[in-house]
Write an enzyme that holds these catalytic residues in place. Structure first.
Site, PDB file in Angstrom:
ATOM      1  CG  HIS A 193      -6.284  -5.270   1.375  1.00  0.00           C
ATOM      2  ND1 HIS A 193      -6.463  -6.265   2.313  1.00  0.00           N
ATOM      3  CD2 HIS A 193      -5.068  -4.714   1.655  1.00  0.00           C
ATOM      4  CE1 HIS A 193      -5.420  -6.289   3.124  1.00  0.00           C
ATOM      5  NE2 HIS A 193      -4.552  -5.362   2.747  1.00  0.00           N
ATOM      6  CD  GLU A 194      -2.597  -3.620  -0.905  1.00  0.00           C
ATOM      7  OE1 GLU A 194      -1.989  -2.809  -0.187  1.00  0.00           O
ATOM      8  OE2 GLU A 194      -2.677  -4.841  -0.627  1.00  0.00           O
ATOM      9  CD  GLU A 246       0.076  -1.284   3.218  1.00  0.00           C
ATOM     10  OE1 GLU A 246       0.227  -2.272   2.491  1.00  0.00           O
ATOM     11  OE2 GLU A 246       0.179  -1.326   4.465  1.00  0.00           O
TER      12      GLU A 246
HETATM   13 ZN   LIG Z   1      -2.812  -4.780   3.565  1.00  0.00          ZN
END
Ligand SMILES: [Zn+2]
Length: 346
Positions: A289-290, A258
């Site tokens: 998610h990122e 990320e």
């Molecule tokens: Zn993560």
């Protein structure tokens, strides 16, 4: 090499307030090593001794407030610093080694076409493989990154990059970042660029995968935009960075990372043959998610690694929830996959 303990990190965070890094990398030095200069401005709240971390091939010089330090004082990965109370500037110049293990500055030679690519992966304590730093998550600072790269390469970084007339690439000044979030990815990338919500968005991969990225670019970009818009409905705080690049990089150890404004993904997510609906949904979930980490993880960051469980499980939860809400036209109920695969794994 000494591993930084929590006690050491707490002691150093009490002593130091780190303001700014000017990092200058030279990637034109062959395929074994690269040049690295790090200029750090910081305040010592009191007189005291501490250290900066660095894992160089060769440490050429270090100066504190203009006075030279002895490079031979580097012990393992620690260069000791004796500080007076007040403002300081530390400059460290070194030759660093590329890695082939996905740690630090990874270098990859594409066997398909002979092109080379490099990218950084600095979680948890690998910034010191790239430049000298006070390498712990709660000593955030503003970064100015400059990179000299071979002709024909594109340099990506956290902030928007620009090629200067002298051939050097510079990235826009970042907001305060933890050291492990700094990212540089350089090479003759194949890029698909667009704009969303007034910001530049890009997806990138090595050239030999271009047809496969192009085949899925519409889907990847649609998922990215839909999730971005959904996060803005959920969070009051606007997206905190100046661009959103997603680079699919070779030989990546994890699923994705990320880095603010420049997320890196394993390039197996650029599908080269027929895949299942679940594999497509998983890619969308990793994108979400990122992106969740841009707020929870990047803008707000754990003080120490024992909170990584919350950072990751929250991003995972937001990833499934956001794809379910924002991409229902593309994917059936994501919670089934969550329950079958991820909850059991957790
Ligand atoms: Zn993560």
């Amino acid at each position: 090499m000494s591993v930084l303990t929590r006690d050491e990190a707490q002691t150093r965070a009490q002593l130091l307030d780190v303001h700014h890094y000017a990092v200058d990398l030279d990637l034109t030095d062959g395929d074994e090593t690269f040049g690295s200069t790090s200029r750090i401005r910081f305040t010592a709240r009191a007189a005291g001794s501490t250290f900066v971390e660095l894992k160089p091939d060769t440490l050429h010089s270090a100066t504190l407030d203009g006075a030279p330090l002895d490079p031979a004082a580097l012990t393992g990965n620690r260069l000791p610093l004796d500080l007076t109370e007040g403002e300081h500037e530390l400059t460290v110049t070194a030759t660093m080694r590329y890695s082939h293990t996905g740690e630090g500055m990874h270098r990859f030679l594409d066997p398909t076409d002979g092109e080379s690519y490099v990218y950084t992966q600095l979680f948890m304590e690998d910034v010191q493989r790239v430049f000298a730093a006070f390498d712990q998550p709660d000593l955030k600072a503003v970064f100015d990154i400059a990179v000299t790269a071979p002709e024909g390469w594109t340099v990506l970084s956290n902030g928007i990059t620009e090629r200067q007339e002298d051939g050097r690439w510079t990235a826009a000044t970042t907001p305060p970042l933890s050291t492990y979030f700094v990212c540089v990815a350089a090479g003759p990338w194949h890029s698909v660029r667009t704009e969303h919500a007034g910001l530049p968005f890009g997806i990138h991969c090595r050239r030999s995968l271009a047809p496969h990225l192009d085949a899925d670019a519409d889907e990847i970009i649609a998922v990215t935009k839909a999730c971005y818009d959904r996060f803005h409905e959920k969070f009051d705080e606007p997206y905190p960075f100046d661009s959103y690049d997603q680079a699919f990089v070779p030989e990546f150890n994890a699923g994705a990372m990320e880095n603010p404004g420049l997320v890196t993904f394993r390039d197996e997510f650029v599908f080269r043959s027929a895949v299942t609906a679940t594999e497509r949904m998983t890619r969308a979930m990793v994108i979400a998610h990122e992106m969740a980490h841009m707020w929870f993880g990047d803008l707000v960051t754990l003080r120490w690694w024992d909170d990584i469980w919350l950072n990751e499980s929250f991003a995972e939860y937001m990833g499934y929830q956001t794809v379910n809400e924002a991409c229902s036209d593309l994917f059936a109920d994501t919670w089934i996959d969550f329950g079958v695969a991820r909850k059991a794994w957790g």
